[in-house]
Write a protein that holds these residues in place. Structure first.
Motif, PDB file in Angstrom:
ATOM      1  N   GLY A 131      30.481  37.097  56.006  1.00  0.00           N
ATOM      2  CA  GLY A 131      29.503  36.980  57.087  1.00  0.00           C
ATOM      3  C   GLY A 131      30.105  37.244  58.445  1.00  0.00           C
ATOM      4  N   GLN A 132      31.398  37.032  58.586  1.00  0.00           N
ATOM      5  CA  GLN A 132      32.091  37.319  59.846  1.00  0.00           C
ATOM      6  C   GLN A 132      32.587  38.762  59.917  1.00  0.00           C
ATOM      7  N   ARG A 133      32.357  39.534  58.856  1.00  0.00           N
ATOM      8  CA  ARG A 133      32.861  40.910  58.778  1.00  0.00           C
ATOM      9  C   ARG A 133      31.750  41.848  58.325  1.00  0.00           C
ATOM     10  N   GLN A 134      30.639  41.820  59.038  1.00  0.00           N
ATOM     11  CA  GLN A 134      29.464  42.598  58.649  1.00  0.00           C
ATOM     12  C   GLN A 134      29.792  44.094  58.569  1.00  0.00           C
ATOM     13  N   TYR A 135      29.343  44.697  57.434  1.00  0.00           N
ATOM     14  CA  TYR A 135      29.496  46.137  57.162  1.00  0.00           C
ATOM     15  C   TYR A 135      30.947  46.577  56.984  1.00  0.00           C
ATOM     16  N   ARG A 213      24.025  34.424  44.425  1.00  0.00           N
ATOM     17  CA  ARG A 213      22.933  33.980  45.281  1.00  0.00           C
ATOM     18  C   ARG A 213      23.451  33.194  46.486  1.00  0.00           C
ATOM     19  N   ASN A 214      24.383  32.263  46.271  1.00  0.00           N
ATOM     20  CA  ASN A 214      24.941  31.502  47.388  1.00  0.00           C
ATOM     21  C   ASN A 214      25.644  32.411  48.383  1.00  0.00           C
ATOM     22  N   LEU A 215      26.337  33.413  47.866  1.00  0.00           N
ATOM     23  CA  LEU A 215      27.027  34.368  48.733  1.00  0.00           C
ATOM     24  C   LEU A 215      26.035  35.083  49.646  1.00  0.00           C
ATOM     25  N   ARG A 216      24.962  35.611  49.064  1.00  0.00           N
ATOM     26  CA  ARG A 216      23.995  36.389  49.850  1.00  0.00           C
ATOM     27  C   ARG A 216      23.253  35.512  50.844  1.00  0.00           C
ATOM     28  N   VAL A 217      22.858  34.312  50.420  1.00  0.00           N
ATOM     29  CA  VAL A 217      22.135  33.416  51.325  1.00  0.00           C
ATOM     30  C   VAL A 217      23.030  32.966  52.474  1.00  0.00           C
ATOM     31  N   MET A 218      24.265  32.571  52.156  1.00  0.00           N
ATOM     32  CA  MET A 218      25.171  32.107  53.199  1.00  0.00           C
ATOM     33  C   MET A 218      25.500  33.222  54.173  1.00  0.00           C
ATOM     34  N   ARG A 219      25.713  34.427  53.676  1.00  0.00           N
ATOM     35  CA  ARG A 219      26.011  35.559  54.558  1.00  0.00           C
ATOM     36  C   ARG A 219      24.845  35.820  55.509  1.00  0.00           C
ATOM     37  N   GLY A 220      23.627  35.875  54.962  1.00  0.00           N
ATOM     38  CA  GLY A 220      22.466  36.151  55.814  1.00  0.00           C
ATOM     39  C   GLY A 220      22.232  35.060  56.842  1.00  0.00           C
ATOM     40  N   ASN A 221      22.365  33.798  56.419  1.00  0.00           N
ATOM     41  CA  ASN A 221      22.170  32.699  57.364  1.00  0.00           C
ATOM     42  C   ASN A 221      23.228  32.713  58.459  1.00  0.00           C
ATOM     43  N   LEU A 222      24.471  32.962  58.062  1.00  0.00           N
ATOM     44  CA  LEU A 222      25.563  32.949  59.035  1.00  0.00           C
ATOM     45  C   LEU A 222      25.396  34.078  60.053  1.00  0.00           C
ATOM     46  N   ASP A 224      22.590  35.309  61.105  1.00  0.00           N
ATOM     47  CA  ASP A 224      21.535  34.894  62.044  1.00  0.00           C
ATOM     48  C   ASP A 224      22.049  33.878  63.045  1.00  0.00           C
ATOM     49  N   VAL A 225      22.822  32.907  62.556  1.00  0.00           N
ATOM     50  CA  VAL A 225      23.309  31.843  63.430  1.00  0.00           C
ATOM     51  C   VAL A 225      24.335  32.385  64.426  1.00  0.00           C
ATOM     52  N   LEU A 226      25.168  33.320  63.996  1.00  0.00           N
ATOM     53  CA  LEU A 226      26.201  33.858  64.883  1.00  0.00           C
ATOM     54  C   LEU A 226      25.603  34.602  66.074  1.00  0.00           C
ATOM     55  N   ASN A 227      24.341  35.032  65.945  1.00  0.00           N
ATOM     56  CA  ASN A 227      23.667  35.720  67.050  1.00  0.00           C
ATOM     57  C   ASN A 227      22.780  34.785  67.867  1.00  0.00           C
ATOM     58  N   ALA A 253      24.102  26.955  59.333  1.00  0.00           N
ATOM     59  CA  ALA A 253      23.772  27.945  58.305  1.00  0.00           C
ATOM     60  C   ALA A 253      23.670  27.331  56.921  1.00  0.00           C
ATOM     61  N   LEU A 254      24.088  26.067  56.785  1.00  0.00           N
ATOM     62  CA  LEU A 254      24.074  25.416  55.478  1.00  0.00           C
ATOM     63  C   LEU A 254      22.704  24.884  55.078  1.00  0.00           C
ATOM     64  N   HIS A 255      21.754  24.768  55.987  1.00  0.00           N
ATOM     65  CA  HIS A 255      20.466  24.143  55.680  1.00  0.00           C
ATOM     66  C   HIS A 255      19.755  24.797  54.496  1.00  0.00           C
ATOM     67  N   PRO A 256      19.581  26.119  54.478  1.00  0.00           N
ATOM     68  CA  PRO A 256      18.917  26.724  53.306  1.00  0.00           C
ATOM     69  C   PRO A 256      19.716  26.549  52.016  1.00  0.00           C
ATOM     70  N   ILE A 257      21.051  26.513  52.116  1.00  0.00           N
ATOM     71  CA  ILE A 257      21.876  26.296  50.935  1.00  0.00           C
ATOM     72  C   ILE A 257      21.635  24.899  50.368  1.00  0.00           C
TER      73      ILE A 257
END
Length: 332
Positions: A131-135, A213-222, A224-227, A253-257
């Protein structure tokens, strides 16, 4: 907080009653019952005539209460569970359902909990990393791996693992928790290591989908939060990026998890079910599959009720954790 917990507990009891009723009705939908199978066995294997076999089947129906309407059977079943802790009688195993499940349930819960812990820890750590290394290369590789793990059928993965263990590593007794020399041996370090050698395929099969699933959810949430504005503000104050991520971004970012944990445990139990059936391990899963084939209604209904209870308990725990993380939820 107390009123919040009371509301959740009342809704959990209501959901359990509805789940138990639906489960009992669904398992009664196929035509016939266990006595029809019993009657066919008496004719083909016991040498009885049609009339004698039918009389024996009717006697069995009357003995186990199968000759009364389905609603009456359901009420009697629930009353037995609530008042006496009896889950019914298994026609196939000729034993109390509660004792059968109690013997296998700890193994099932243990494997599911291990798979759940593995999927959560690994998924969160990898999700935070990418999540800290997008793309980046690591982000793209993780996305591809997550897609494969989500799409791959778990029973197929179990077959592949069995093939590799047997024909590549020459591992014997893949359908048991222990090697033959450790089955009746007292507990020791060697026996524990042998247990790990036999259970890791089930943990991997049940948990890999959860990792994705946890990987994808955590990445997407993180992402959003980083912005978010408060993160930008924290950076503008000169706070180190590592502290910004760990102290400000990750907790939010942990709330949805945490909310997902309510459905994760039954998902892991389902994964354990598929893996244990393929591997023929002595857990609840093969017994559940056999009860479906033989219309052993009290085993089937009790296990479905158990899975429903796990789902309700998981959702209740996730609600409590969310209320602790975010006090606004307590008053919603």
């Amino acid at each position: 907080m107390i009123s919040y917990l009371i509301r959740r507990l009342l809704s959990a009891v209501t959901v359990l009653l509805v789940v138990s009723a639906i489960a009992f009705v669904v398992i009664q939908l196929p035509p016939g019952d266990f006595t029809d199978i019993y009657k066919a066995q008496l004719i083909t294997q016991g040498g009885l005539t049609e009339t004698e076999a039918e009389a024996a089947a009717e006697e069995m129906r009357a003995r186990y209460g199968l000759d009364v309407p389905v609603p009456v059977q359901y009420v009697n079943w629930i009353i037995g569970i609530v008042t006496r802790g009896e889950f019914g009688y298994s026609f196939r195993y000729k034993e109390d359902v509660g004792s059968l499940i109690a013997e296998r349930l700890p193994r099932t819960i243990g494997l599911a909990a291990a798979a759940h812990a593995t999927s959560t820890i690994v998924g969160l750590l990898v999700g935070i990393f990418v999540g800290q290394r997008q793309y980046s290369l690591s982000d793209n590789v993780a996305a591809v791996v997550a897609f494969i793990l989500t799409s791959l059928p778990r029973f197929f993965l179990a077959l592949v693992i069995i093939y590799i263990l047997v024909f590549t590593f020459d591992q014997q007794s893949v359908t048991s928790f222990y090697s033959p020399e450790y089955v009746v041996a007292p507990w020791s370090v060697g026996k524990f290591l042998d247990l790990l050698k036999h259970v890791w395929p089930v943990i991997a099969i049940a948990g890999l989908g959860g990792v994705a699933r946890n990987l994808r959810v955590m990445r997407g949430n993180l992402l959003d939060v980083l912005n978010a504005q408060y993160v930008v503000t924290a950076r503008s104050k000169g706070i180190k990026e590592r502290r910004v991520v760990n102290r400000h971004a990750v907790p939010n970012a942990l709330h949805p998890i945490v909310a997902y944990q309510g459905t994760a445990i039954p998902y892991m139990v389902q994964g354990e079910l598929e893996a244990a059936i393929v591997l023929s391990l002595p857990t609840v899963a093969p017994m559940f599959y056999g009860s479906l084939r033989n219309q052993d209604i009290y085993i089937t209904g009790s296990i479905l009720l158990l899975y429903g209870a796990l789902l309700v308990a998981g959702n209740l725990l996730s609600d409590i954790f969310l209320a602790v993380l975010d006090p606004r939820i307590r008053y919603s």
